[in-house]
Enzyme design. Structure first.
Site, PDB file in Angstrom:
ATOM      1  N   ASP A 166      33.024  90.628 -17.472  1.00 49.63           N
ATOM      2  CA  ASP A 166      32.655  89.380 -16.830  1.00 49.63           C
ATOM      3  C   ASP A 166      33.442  88.171 -17.369  1.00 49.63           C
ATOM      4  O   ASP A 166      33.609  88.074 -18.417  1.00 49.63           O
ATOM      5  CB  ASP A 166      31.331  89.102 -16.950  1.00 49.63           C
ATOM      6  CG  ASP A 166      30.756  87.669 -16.508  1.00 49.63           C
ATOM      7  OD1 ASP A 166      31.686  87.279 -15.586  1.00 49.63           O
ATOM      8  OD2 ASP A 166      29.815  87.153 -17.044  1.00 49.63           O
TER       9      ASP A 166
ATOM     10  N   GLU B 226      34.749 111.565  -0.080  1.00 45.93           N
ATOM     11  CA  GLU B 226      33.881 111.567  -0.687  1.00 45.93           C
ATOM     12  C   GLU B 226      33.029 112.614   0.239  1.00 45.93           C
ATOM     13  O   GLU B 226      33.008 112.459   1.328  1.00 45.93           O
ATOM     14  CB  GLU B 226      32.909 110.724  -1.177  1.00 45.93           C
ATOM     15  CG  GLU B 226      31.518 110.903  -1.863  1.00 45.93           C
ATOM     16  CD  GLU B 226      30.648 110.082  -1.613  1.00 45.93           C
ATOM     17  OE1 GLU B 226      29.496 110.126  -2.348  1.00 45.93           O
ATOM     18  OE2 GLU B 226      30.406 109.394  -0.665  1.00 45.93           O
TER      19      GLU B 226
ATOM     20  N   HIS C 100      30.049 106.649 -10.201  1.00 47.51           N
ATOM     21  CA  HIS C 100      28.919 105.572 -10.417  1.00 47.51           C
ATOM     22  C   HIS C 100      27.699 106.162  -9.990  1.00 47.51           C
ATOM     23  O   HIS C 100      26.820 105.549  -9.708  1.00 47.51           O
ATOM     24  CB  HIS C 100      29.371 104.536  -9.712  1.00 47.51           C
ATOM     25  CG  HIS C 100      29.666 104.550  -8.229  1.00 47.51           C
ATOM     26  ND1 HIS C 100      30.856 105.510  -7.778  1.00 47.51           N
ATOM     27  CD2 HIS C 100      29.041 104.560  -7.164  1.00 47.51           C
ATOM     28  CE1 HIS C 100      30.854 105.703  -6.555  1.00 47.51           C
ATOM     29  NE2 HIS C 100      29.985 104.859  -6.180  1.00 47.51           N
ATOM     30  N   ASP C 101      27.604 107.325  -9.128  1.00 49.48           N
ATOM     31  CA  ASP C 101      26.384 107.959  -8.473  1.00 49.48           C
ATOM     32  C   ASP C 101      25.701 108.815  -9.468  1.00 49.48           C
ATOM     33  O   ASP C 101      24.640 109.385  -8.938  1.00 49.48           O
ATOM     34  CB  ASP C 101      26.891 108.461  -7.250  1.00 49.48           C
ATOM     35  CG  ASP C 101      27.116 107.524  -6.101  1.00 49.48           C
ATOM     36  OD1 ASP C 101      26.695 106.309  -6.173  1.00 49.48           O
ATOM     37  OD2 ASP C 101      28.146 107.620  -5.415  1.00 49.48           O
TER      38      ASP C 101
ATOM     39  N   ASP D 218      34.443 106.750   1.534  1.00 47.51           N
ATOM     40  CA  ASP D 218      33.018 107.015   1.211  1.00 47.51           C
ATOM     41  C   ASP D 218      32.225 107.962   2.236  1.00 47.51           C
ATOM     42  O   ASP D 218      32.782 107.772   3.533  1.00 47.51           O
ATOM     43  CB  ASP D 218      32.155 105.453   1.472  1.00 47.51           C
ATOM     44  CG  ASP D 218      30.833 105.430   0.885  1.00 47.51           C
ATOM     45  OD1 ASP D 218      30.488 105.835  -0.453  1.00 47.51           O
ATOM     46  OD2 ASP D 218      29.845 105.316   1.489  1.00 47.51           O
TER      47      ASP D 218
ATOM     48  N   ASP E  28      33.904  90.899 -12.865  1.00 43.78           N
ATOM     49  CA  ASP E  28      34.690  90.453 -11.820  1.00 43.78           C
ATOM     50  C   ASP E  28      36.139  90.653 -12.039  1.00 43.78           C
ATOM     51  O   ASP E  28      36.633  91.473 -12.777  1.00 43.78           O
ATOM     52  CB  ASP E  28      34.459  88.805 -11.949  1.00 43.78           C
ATOM     53  CG  ASP E  28      34.950  88.200 -13.408  1.00 43.78           C
ATOM     54  OD1 ASP E  28      35.924  88.566 -13.816  1.00 43.78           O
ATOM     55  OD2 ASP E  28      33.906  87.528 -13.696  1.00 43.78           O
TER      56      ASP E  28
ATOM     57  N   ASP F 122      38.218 101.276  -2.126  1.00 44.49           N
ATOM     58  CA  ASP F 122      37.048 102.007  -1.460  1.00 44.49           C
ATOM     59  C   ASP F 122      36.967 101.725  -0.034  1.00 44.49           C
ATOM     60  O   ASP F 122      36.845 100.531   0.088  1.00 44.49           O
ATOM     61  CB  ASP F 122      35.682 101.980  -2.325  1.00 44.49           C
ATOM     62  CG  ASP F 122      34.756 102.984  -2.469  1.00 44.49           C
ATOM     63  OD1 ASP F 122      34.665 103.812  -1.662  1.00 44.49           O
ATOM     64  OD2 ASP F 122      34.413 103.142  -3.587  1.00 44.49           O
TER      65      ASP F 122
HETATM   66  C1  NOJ Z   1      28.502 107.067  -1.684  1.00 48.02           C
HETATM   67  C2  NOJ Z   1      28.680 105.992  -2.881  1.00 48.02           C
HETATM   68  O1  NOJ Z   1      29.305 106.477  -3.737  1.00 48.02           O
HETATM   69  C3  NOJ Z   1      27.303 105.489  -3.135  1.00 48.02           C
HETATM   70  O2  NOJ Z   1      27.476 104.681  -4.291  1.00 48.02           O
HETATM   71  C4  NOJ Z   1      26.759 104.550  -1.781  1.00 48.02           C
HETATM   72  O3  NOJ Z   1      25.343 104.308  -2.436  1.00 48.02           O
HETATM   73  C5  NOJ Z   1      26.580 105.498  -0.640  1.00 48.02           C
HETATM   74  N1  NOJ Z   1      27.832 106.567  -0.544  1.00 48.02           N
HETATM   75  C6  NOJ Z   1      26.536 104.661   0.481  1.00 48.02           C
HETATM   76  O4  NOJ Z   1      27.557 104.118   0.783  1.00 48.02           O
END
Ligand code: NOJ
Length: 563
Positions: free
Chosen positions: A24, A257, A332-333, A203, A32, A101
Site C-alpha cells: 500500500d 485456469e 490466491h485461491d 479465469d 496498489d 488476468d
Molecule cells: C477463479 C479465481 O482464481 C478466483 O479467485 C475467483 O473467485 C473465481 N475464479 C471466480 O472468478
C-alpha cells in the site's frame, strides 16, 4: 536435441501478485499499483521473468476484483491508468513481462452490459447473459461456488427471469454463444495487448461454453457440476476462434485456469497444432487434500506422497512431446504452500519452504510462484469468523448458520483451507504491519513477520529461504536441462522421498526431496554416480555421495548433476 520448441514462456519463471495484499502506498490499507512499481527492483532481484497480476480492473470487489465492472479501467483503490502505464514501463525497462488476468466467464452485475441486460427482455444487451424466463418454471439445478444457497440461478424480479451465475450473485455468466459477446472480449484483449501486455491468465476458461437449452445435469456426471461446466459444447470452437482472431497476432502467452480438465483432455487445449492456449493449471493437485467434490472441505486423512508424485508424473507424461505444463503449489485461491504441502513448524519451516522451491524449479513446465512463498509465508489460520474477508468463507458460513452446523468444525476447516490464508499482506520488514501499510490493513497481517518471515531480515541472511530461492532460480536458468529435460520418477512407492531425474542430451540431474519430518535413507540403484556433483542442498549435505545410499535430513532437498 529438444523434444519441445524453445519459447520464452517455457523458460521463464512466473511471480504471481495479489495486488490487494502486496504494497500500500496511498494509505487506504489496500495494496496498489504504485506499491508494485516501488517494489520492482525487489521483484527483479528474485530473477523472475514474468509477473502475473491478479485483476486490477474497476470492480465493486464482491470477489476481490474477479467481478469486473469495467474491463478498460483501473480499480480506484489500486490507482489510475497512468499508474498502470508507469508500472508497465517500469517492468519493460527491467525486462520483466506482464501477464494480466482475463475474467471473461462472468462480469460484475454492476457492469453496464448487465445493468442493461436486466432492464427488459428486449434490451439490446439481453442476450449477453444467460436468462431463464420464470414462466417456464424453476430452471434445472446448477451449482454455484459462492452463492449462499449454492444455487447458480438467481431470480430477478424486474423481468421475471432467472440469470445464471456460477460464482456469486454479483458475477453473472456471460453468454459466449452470442458472437457480439465474443467480439467485446476480443476487443478487450486487444486493448491490453496494444498497451504492451505480454499475456493473459484466463479465469475458469473451460466454463465459457454452455448448453443454452439448460438441460438437467446429465447422469454421467454423477453430480459433478464442475466437470459438466468444463465440457461445454462449443468450448474448443471459442478458444480456437479467440486464438485466430487475437492471440496469434501477438507474441504473448496464455495460461488457462482449468478446473475440471482431466489428463485425457489436456492436449485438446494446448497441443500447438490446435492453436488454442499455451498452458493451463489443472486442479488434480489442488484437490488432493480435499473431500471429493467438496472443493472447500479438507479430507480427514492426510494426503499421500505417492499420490502427489503420481499426479506430477502423469501430467508430465501428457506434455512430454506436445503442449506444455505449468507447475504450481499455491495461489490466491488456496492455502500457503509451506503450510499445506510440507511443515510450517519452527523446526521444519526453513527446510520445508526451500525443499518446495527446489521442487518447483526442477520440474518440467513453467514454474508459478505465488508472492510471499519466496520468503516462506505461512497460513494465517484465523480463529475468528470476523477476520475472514473472502466471500467464499463468509457465504458458506451463512449457509452453516441456516443449517445449524457447528461453527467450530467450520473454523477448523477454514484455518487450513480458506483462501484468506494466502491473502494476508506481504511481509516486507519488521515495522508496523510488516511494512505493507501505515494505516489499518484490509485483512490482518500474519504476526510471524516479527519472527524472521519478512524480506528485510531474509535479505541479510545468507542461509535464508529467500536467498535459497534466488540461488535455485539461478540454477534453473543456467541449466536448460531442468527446463526441457525428460523427467523420470524413481522410488515411486516411497512415501517419504520424492526422487526423479531430468535428462537433456548429456545434461543429467538427480533430484531428491524429503517430505518427511524424520531422517530418511534411500538407495538408488538405477543411476551411475561416477563424477556426480552436488549443485545445491537446503541443509548441510555431506560430500557428494557416490555409493547409491542417501540419508536425507527432514525436508532436505538435494540436486546433483550427473556426468
Ligand atoms: C477463479 C479465481 O482464481 C478466483 O479467485 C475467483 O473467485 C473465481 N475464479 C471466480 O472468478
Amino acid at each position: 536435441m529438444f523434444e519441445q520448441k524453445r519459447k520464452w514462456w517455457k523458460e521463464g519463471v512466473v511471480y504471481q501478485i495479489y495486488p490487494r495484499s502486496f504494497q500500500d502506498t496511498s494509505g487506504n490499507g489496500v495494496g496498489d499499483l504504485k506499491g508494485i512499481t516501488n517494489r520492482l527492483d525487489y521483484i527483479k532481484s528474485l530473477e523472475v521473468d514474468i509477473i502475473w497480476l491478479c485483476p486490477v480492473y474497476d470492480s465493486p470487489n464482491d470477489d476481490n476484483g474477479y467481478d469486473i465492472r469495467d474491463y478498460k479501467n483501473i480499480m480506484d483503490e489500486f490507482g489510475t491508468m497512468s499508474d498502470f502505464d508507469e508500472l508497465l514501463a517500469g517492468m519493460k525497462s527491467r525486462d520483466l513481462r506482464l501477464v494480466m488476468d482475463l475474467v471473461a466467464n462472468h462480469t460484475s452485475d454492476e457492469h453496464l452490459w448487465f445493468q442493461e441486460s436486466r432492464k427488459s427482455r428486449d434490451n439490446k444487451y439481453r442476450n449477453y447473459y444467460h436468462w431463464w424466463p420464470a414462466e417456464k418454471g424453476t430452471p434445472p439445478k446448477r451449482w454455484s461456488y459462492f452463492d449462499v444457497d449454492a444455487n447458480a440461478w438467481k431470480y430477478d424480479e424486474q423481468t421475471d427471469s432467472y440469470y445464471l451465475h456460477y460464482f456469486s450473485i454479483k458475477q453473472p455468466d456471460l453468454k459466449w454463444e452470442n458472437p457480439k459477446v465474443r467480439e467485446e472480449i476480443y476487443d478487450i484483449i486487444r486493448f491490453w495487448f496494444d498497451k504492451g501486455v505480454d499475456g493473459f491468465r484466463m479465469d475458469v476458461i473451460p466454463f465459457i461454453s454452455k448448453d443454452t437449452t439448460y438441460p438437467e445435469l446429465p447422469e454421467k456426471y454423477n453430480g459433478n457440476f464442475v466437470s459438466y461446466y468444463s465440457e461445454g459444447p462449443r468450448l474448443h470452437e471459442f478458444l480456437n476462434e479467440m486464438n485466430q482472431q487475437v492471440l496469434s497476432k501477438y507474441d504473448i502467452m496464455t495460461v488457462g485456469e482449468a478446473p475440471g480438465i482431466t489428463l485425457d483432455k489436456a492436449l485438446d487445449f494446448v497441443d500447438e497444432d490446435r492453436e488454442e492456449l499455451n498452458m493451463f493449471f489443472h486442479f488434480d493437485l489442488m484437490s488432493l487434500d480435499r473431500d471429493g467434490h467438496e472443493v472447500f472441505w479438507m479430507q480427514k486423512e492426510k494426503w499421500k506422497l505417492t499420490e502427489f508424485k503420481k499426479i506430477h508424473s502423469d501430467w508430465d507424461a501428457v506434455f512430454a512431446k506436445k503442449g506444455w505444463g505449468s507447475i504450481f503449489l499455491s495461489n490466491h485461491d488456496f492455502p500457503r504452500s509451506v503450510s499445506r504441502w510440507a511443515n510450517d513448524s519452527i523446526e521444519h519451516w526453513h527446510n520445508s519452504a526451500t525443499m518446495l522451491h527446489t521442487f518447483l524449479l526442477t520440474m518440467r513446465g513453467t514454474p508459478y510462484f505465488y508472492f510471499g512463498d519466496e520468503i516462506g509465508m505461512t497460513n494465517a489460520g484465523f480463529e475468528h469468523i470476523e477476520d475472514y474477508k473472502d466471500i467464499n468463507t463468509i457465504n458458506r458460513y451463512e449457509l452453516l448458520k441456516q443449517n445449524n452446523i457447528s461453527l467450530k468444525d467450520f473454523i477448523e476447516n477454514e484455518k487450513e483451507a480458506a483462501r484468506d490464508n494466502a491473502r494476508t499482506p506481504m511481509q516486507w520488514d519488521e515495522t508496523k504491519n510488516a511494512g505493507f501499510t501505515n494505516s489499518k490493513s484490509w485483512i490482518k497481517v500474519n504476526s510471524n513477520y516479527r519472527k524472521g518471515i519478512n524480506v528485510a531480515s531474509q535479505e541479510k541472511d545468507e542461509n535464508s529461504v529467500l536467498n535459497y530461492y534466488k540461488k535455485m532460480v539461478q540454477i534453473r536458468k543456467t541449466n536448460l536441462g531442468l527446463v526441457y529435460g525428460a523427467y523420470q520418477l524413481l522410488l515411486d512407492d516411497n512415501e517419504y522421498v520424492y526422487a526423479y531425474t531430468r535428462v537433456l542430451n548429456s545434461e543429467k540431474y538427480l533430484i531428491l526431496l524429503s517430505f518427511s519430518e524424520l531422517e530418511t535413507t534411500v538407495e538408488i540403484n538405477e543411476i551411475s554416480f561416477k563424477n556426480a556433483s552436488l549443485l545445491i542442498s537446503n541443509d548441510q549435505a555431506e560430500k557428494t555421495k557416490l555409493d547409491k545410499v542417501f540419508t536425507l535430513k527432514p525436508y532436505q532437498a538435494l540436486v546433483y548433476e550427473l556426468a
